[in-house]
Motif scaffolding. Structure first.
Motif, PDB file in Angstrom:
ATOM      1  N   GLN A  78     -68.834  38.574  26.977  1.00 42.76           N
ATOM      2  CA  GLN A  78     -68.425  37.260  26.485  1.00 42.76           C
ATOM      3  C   GLN A  78     -67.656  36.445  27.523  1.00 42.76           C
ATOM      4  N   ARG A  79     -67.343  37.072  28.665  1.00 42.88           N
ATOM      5  CA  ARG A  79     -66.633  36.366  29.733  1.00 42.88           C
ATOM      6  C   ARG A  79     -67.538  36.045  30.915  1.00 42.88           C
ATOM      7  N   LEU A  80     -68.258  37.065  31.387  1.00 43.27           N
ATOM      8  CA  LEU A  80     -69.128  36.899  32.556  1.00 43.27           C
ATOM      9  C   LEU A  80     -70.235  37.928  32.465  1.00 43.27           C
ATOM     10  N   ASP A  81     -71.477  37.466  32.386  1.00 43.05           N
ATOM     11  CA  ASP A  81     -72.597  38.394  32.231  1.00 43.05           C
ATOM     12  C   ASP A  81     -73.209  38.796  33.557  1.00 43.05           C
ATOM     13  N   GLN A  82     -73.475  37.813  34.427  1.00 43.32           N
ATOM     14  CA  GLN A  82     -74.122  38.089  35.711  1.00 43.32           C
ATOM     15  C   GLN A  82     -73.801  36.977  36.687  1.00 43.32           C
ATOM     16  N   VAL A  83     -73.560  37.354  37.924  1.00 43.21           N
ATOM     17  CA  VAL A  83     -73.377  36.380  38.989  1.00 43.21           C
ATOM     18  C   VAL A  83     -73.799  37.032  40.302  1.00 43.21           C
ATOM     19  N   VAL A  84     -74.323  36.228  41.196  1.00 40.63           N
ATOM     20  CA  VAL A  84     -74.732  36.733  42.507  1.00 40.63           C
ATOM     21  C   VAL A  84     -73.532  37.377  43.203  1.00 40.63           C
ATOM     22  N   PHE A  85     -73.744  38.525  43.840  1.00 45.05           N
ATOM     23  CA  PHE A  85     -72.632  39.219  44.493  1.00 45.05           C
ATOM     24  C   PHE A  85     -72.581  38.946  45.998  1.00 45.05           C
ATOM     25  N   SER A  86     -73.449  38.084  46.472  1.00 46.88           N
ATOM     26  CA  SER A  86     -73.397  37.647  47.864  1.00 46.88           C
ATOM     27  C   SER A  86     -72.669  36.309  47.898  1.00 46.88           C
ATOM     28  N   GLY A  87     -71.464  36.325  48.434  1.00 41.81           N
ATOM     29  CA  GLY A  87     -70.661  35.112  48.468  1.00 41.81           C
ATOM     30  C   GLY A  87     -69.700  34.979  47.304  1.00 41.81           C
ATOM     31  N   PHE A  88     -69.857  35.811  46.269  1.00 37.51           N
ATOM     32  CA  PHE A  88     -68.952  35.818  45.120  1.00 37.51           C
ATOM     33  C   PHE A  88     -68.417  37.223  44.890  1.00 37.51           C
ATOM     34  N   THR A  89     -67.337  37.297  44.139  1.00 37.10           N
ATOM     35  CA  THR A  89     -66.847  38.578  43.652  1.00 37.10           C
ATOM     36  C   THR A  89     -66.334  38.372  42.240  1.00 37.10           C
ATOM     37  N   HIS A  90     -65.925  39.431  41.563  1.00 37.63           N
ATOM     38  CA  HIS A  90     -65.417  39.287  40.204  1.00 37.63           C
ATOM     39  C   HIS A  90     -64.518  40.474  39.865  1.00 37.63           C
ATOM     40  N   GLU A  91     -63.719  40.324  38.822  1.00 42.42           N
ATOM     41  CA  GLU A  91     -62.722  41.309  38.442  1.00 42.42           C
ATOM     42  C   GLU A  91     -63.307  42.701  38.162  1.00 42.42           C
ATOM     43  N   PRO A  92     -64.399  42.825  37.394  1.00 43.47           N
ATOM     44  CA  PRO A  92     -64.906  44.183  37.124  1.00 43.47           C
ATOM     45  C   PRO A  92     -65.269  44.953  38.386  1.00 43.47           C
ATOM     46  N   ALA A  93     -65.870  44.278  39.369  1.00 39.78           N
ATOM     47  CA  ALA A  93     -66.244  44.973  40.603  1.00 39.78           C
ATOM     48  C   ALA A  93     -65.014  45.356  41.408  1.00 39.78           C
ATOM     49  N   PHE A 304     -78.142  44.305  55.897  1.00 42.92           N
ATOM     50  CA  PHE A 304     -78.903  43.305  55.151  1.00 42.92           C
ATOM     51  C   PHE A 304     -79.756  43.998  54.087  1.00 42.92           C
ATOM     52  N   HIS A 305     -79.069  44.368  53.032  1.00 43.02           N
ATOM     53  CA  HIS A 305     -79.711  45.021  51.895  1.00 43.02           C
ATOM     54  C   HIS A 305     -79.068  44.426  50.651  1.00 43.02           C
ATOM     55  N   GLY A 306     -79.873  44.050  49.667  1.00 45.83           N
ATOM     56  CA  GLY A 306     -79.290  43.453  48.477  1.00 45.83           C
ATOM     57  C   GLY A 306     -80.220  43.537  47.281  1.00 45.83           C
ATOM     58  N   HIS A 307     -79.626  43.537  46.094  1.00 42.69           N
ATOM     59  CA  HIS A 307     -80.369  43.560  44.844  1.00 42.69           C
ATOM     60  C   HIS A 307     -79.868  42.426  43.953  1.00 42.69           C
ATOM     61  N   ALA A 311     -73.746  44.875  41.569  1.00 44.74           N
ATOM     62  CA  ALA A 311     -72.403  44.754  40.971  1.00 44.74           C
ATOM     63  C   ALA A 311     -72.416  43.915  39.700  1.00 44.74           C
ATOM     64  N   ASN A 312     -73.457  44.047  38.907  1.00 50.30           N
ATOM     65  CA  ASN A 312     -73.510  43.329  37.637  1.00 50.30           C
ATOM     66  C   ASN A 312     -72.217  43.566  36.854  1.00 50.30           C
ATOM     67  N   PRO A 313     -71.562  42.512  36.374  1.00 51.25           N
ATOM     68  CA  PRO A 313     -70.274  42.674  35.703  1.00 51.25           C
ATOM     69  C   PRO A 313     -70.325  43.595  34.485  1.00 51.25           C
ATOM     70  N   LEU A 314     -71.419  43.583  33.738  1.00 55.47           N
ATOM     71  CA  LEU A 314     -71.528  44.440  32.568  1.00 55.47           C
ATOM     72  C   LEU A 314     -71.601  45.909  32.987  1.00 55.47           C
ATOM     73  N   ALA A 315     -72.362  46.179  34.035  1.00 52.72           N
ATOM     74  CA  ALA A 315     -72.457  47.547  34.541  1.00 52.72           C
ATOM     75  C   ALA A 315     -71.107  48.012  35.077  1.00 52.72           C
ATOM     76  N   CYS A 316     -70.408  47.129  35.766  1.00 54.54           N
ATOM     77  CA  CYS A 316     -69.079  47.483  36.276  1.00 54.54           C
ATOM     78  C   CYS A 316     -68.113  47.775  35.130  1.00 54.54           C
ATOM     79  N   ALA A 317     -68.203  46.991  34.057  1.00 56.30           N
ATOM     80  CA  ALA A 317     -67.344  47.220  32.898  1.00 56.30           C
ATOM     81  C   ALA A 317     -67.649  48.573  32.260  1.00 56.30           C
ATOM     82  N   ALA A 318     -68.939  48.911  32.171  1.00 57.98           N
ATOM     83  CA  ALA A 318     -69.317  50.221  31.636  1.00 57.98           C
ATOM     84  C   ALA A 318     -68.775  51.337  32.514  1.00 57.98           C
ATOM     85  N   ALA A 319     -68.889  51.171  33.839  1.00 61.31           N
ATOM     86  CA  ALA A 319     -68.412  52.194  34.775  1.00 61.31           C
ATOM     87  C   ALA A 319     -66.899  52.355  34.690  1.00 61.31           C
ATOM     88  N   LEU A 320     -66.177  51.256  34.545  1.00 60.54           N
ATOM     89  CA  LEU A 320     -64.717  51.323  34.415  1.00 60.54           C
ATOM     90  C   LEU A 320     -64.317  52.081  33.156  1.00 60.54           C
TER      91      LEU A 320
END
Length: 428
Positions: A78-93, A304-307, A311-320
């Motif tokens: 409900q806060r952040l579902d997905q965002v590009v992880f190249s150039g951005f970061t987020h709290e769950p990661a 230079f490797h990326g998907h 670091a999908n925020p939902l996956a990070c939340a599950a891992a935490l």
């Protein structure tokens, strides 16, 4: 949904369009429809329950639909579902990196996200090869164990030693050399071979499943022998890549199988129980030294490797949430209980005339039948059907029957698994 679809069983609807993994559909056309899951149980569409004796490929170690993990992921959704992880970061990661570093081997410093176990090892392989390339050193060979399995992408397949999975693609692999897993009887021979082989100075990295080779039928090897191999390779500047996709997060009785060893890896590959089976994610961790080989004013020296879902925020939340549960008294008690139950069961079963050998580490238990059978042959399939008829989900690997159930499995549920195995011995 059309009315006819609602009346058809999932098994029949499935056949129209779906292609399943590790399946020859001509000889195994029917897939069991699973409607829901809870704790250590999965339920088919007819309502029958099965004890998930392998935690759905070693992922759902805290039980299916764990309410605490669901709550944390729902809040994140409900806060952040997905965002590009190249150039951005987020709290769950960021938070996950901070918490995971606390339990990783102390030399691990950097985390690189990907999507699954295969990509985690793929990244580790690329790190090892490019590490030497960035320093102007040509090392183009990887070392691996015989019968290892590291995934299904091309680099991961290259270092895997199970031809049943990789045979058609062997002509396209990167260069890999293999050594046997260490035992008390062969370790001197392995070290002697390596000392001669290392004179060529062209091995970039050694990838290994520490202590337990999962897809090789839970084949276990010697701690001291592995330590000696790792120590020798490290002396020669070879990067050590620990594939803990299967063994990680408590399954061996410690947080990581590498925790049993004196020589720590340079790179670690993680997935499966990382996100408790809720959503896919992979992680490749490394030392500061490895990271610094990519840290440069030269952009081309970057990794230079990326998907898309890195670091999908939902996956990070599950891992935490999973990481938090792993360190609770409840889960640690569950691990110790399972170890004790396995040891007691082993005393009952290891001398059975149908049992050739047994082995156990942490919550991982395996026994070999004294009859050879194909990995996906008729007898193996009969065993699988027997277990399902008994309400137990186990997937024999040829003549090997193994258990790797969720940490929250009850004693009664584990006894159900043991009982199904005992009755199976009368069938072979």
């Amino acid at each position: 949904m059309r009315k006819t679809e609602a009346l058809e069983k999932l098994t029949d609807r499935d056949k129209k369009h779906l292609w399943h993994p590790l399946t020859q559909h001509k000889v195994s056309p029917d897939m069991l429809g699973i409607a829901r899951a809870e704790g250590a149980l999965i339920f088919d569409e007819d309502g029958k329950d099965y004890v998930d004796g392998i935690a759905s490929w070693y992922t759902c170690m805290y039980g299916h639909c764990n309410p605490y993990i669901l709550k944390k992921v729902s809040e994140q959704m409900q806060r952040l579902d997905q965002v590009v992880f190249s150039g951005f970061t987020h709290e769950p990661a960021v938070k996950l990196s901070e918490e995971l570093i606390k339990i990783l081997p102390e030399n691990q410093e950097k985390l690189f996200f990907s999507d699954n176990g295969s990509t985690a090892t793929e990244v580790g392989i690329k790190m090892a090869l490019q590490y030497h390339h960035n320093q102007g050193e040509k090392r183009n060979v990887l070392l691996a164990f015989e019968e290892g399995f590291h995934g299904d992408t091309f680099g991961a397949m290259s270092v895997s030693g199970l031809s049943v999975y990789n045979g058609p693609f062997a002509d396209f692999f990167i260069e890999v050399e293999r050594i046997p897993v260490p035992t008390e009887t062969n370790i001197h021979q392995i070290l002697t071979f390596l000392e001669r082989r290392l004179e060529h100075n062209n091995i970039a990295g050694f990838i290994y499943e520490p202590l337990v080779q999962g897809a090789a039928a839970m084949k276990m090897h010697d701690v001291d022998g592995l330590d000696k191999i790792l120590g020798l390779l490290k002396e020669h500047g070879i990067l050590l890549i620990a594939d803990e996709v299967m063994t990680g997060f408590g399954k061996t009785g410690k947080y990581f199988a590498s925790d049993y060893l004196d020589t720590q890896p340079d790179i670690m590959c993680l997935s499966k129980a990382l996100t408790a089976g809720l959503v896919p994610m992979g992680l490749t961790t490394c030392t500061q030294e490895v990271y610094m080989a990519f840290y440069s004013d030269d952009v081309a020296k970057g990794l230079f490797h990326g998907h898309t879902y890195t670091a999908n925020p939902l996956a990070c939340a599950a891992a935490l949430a999973a990481l938090e549960l792993l360190q609770t008294e409840e889960i640690q008690t569950g691990i110790q209980n399972t170890i004790q139950w396995h040891q007691k069961f082993d005393e009952e079963i290891k001398h059975h005339p149908k049992v050739a050998s047994t082995r156990q580490l942490g919550v991982i238990y395996a026994l070999d039948l004294n009859i050879k059978m194909e990995r996906y042959g008729n007898l193996r399939n009969q065993l699988f059907k027997h277990f399902m008829d008994q309400g137990v989900f186990l997937r024999p690997l040829g003549e090997t029957i193994y258990i790797l159930a969720p940490f929250i499995t009850t004693k009664e549920q584990m006894e159900r698994i043991y009982g199904a195995i005992k009755s199976a011995l009368e069938l072979v």
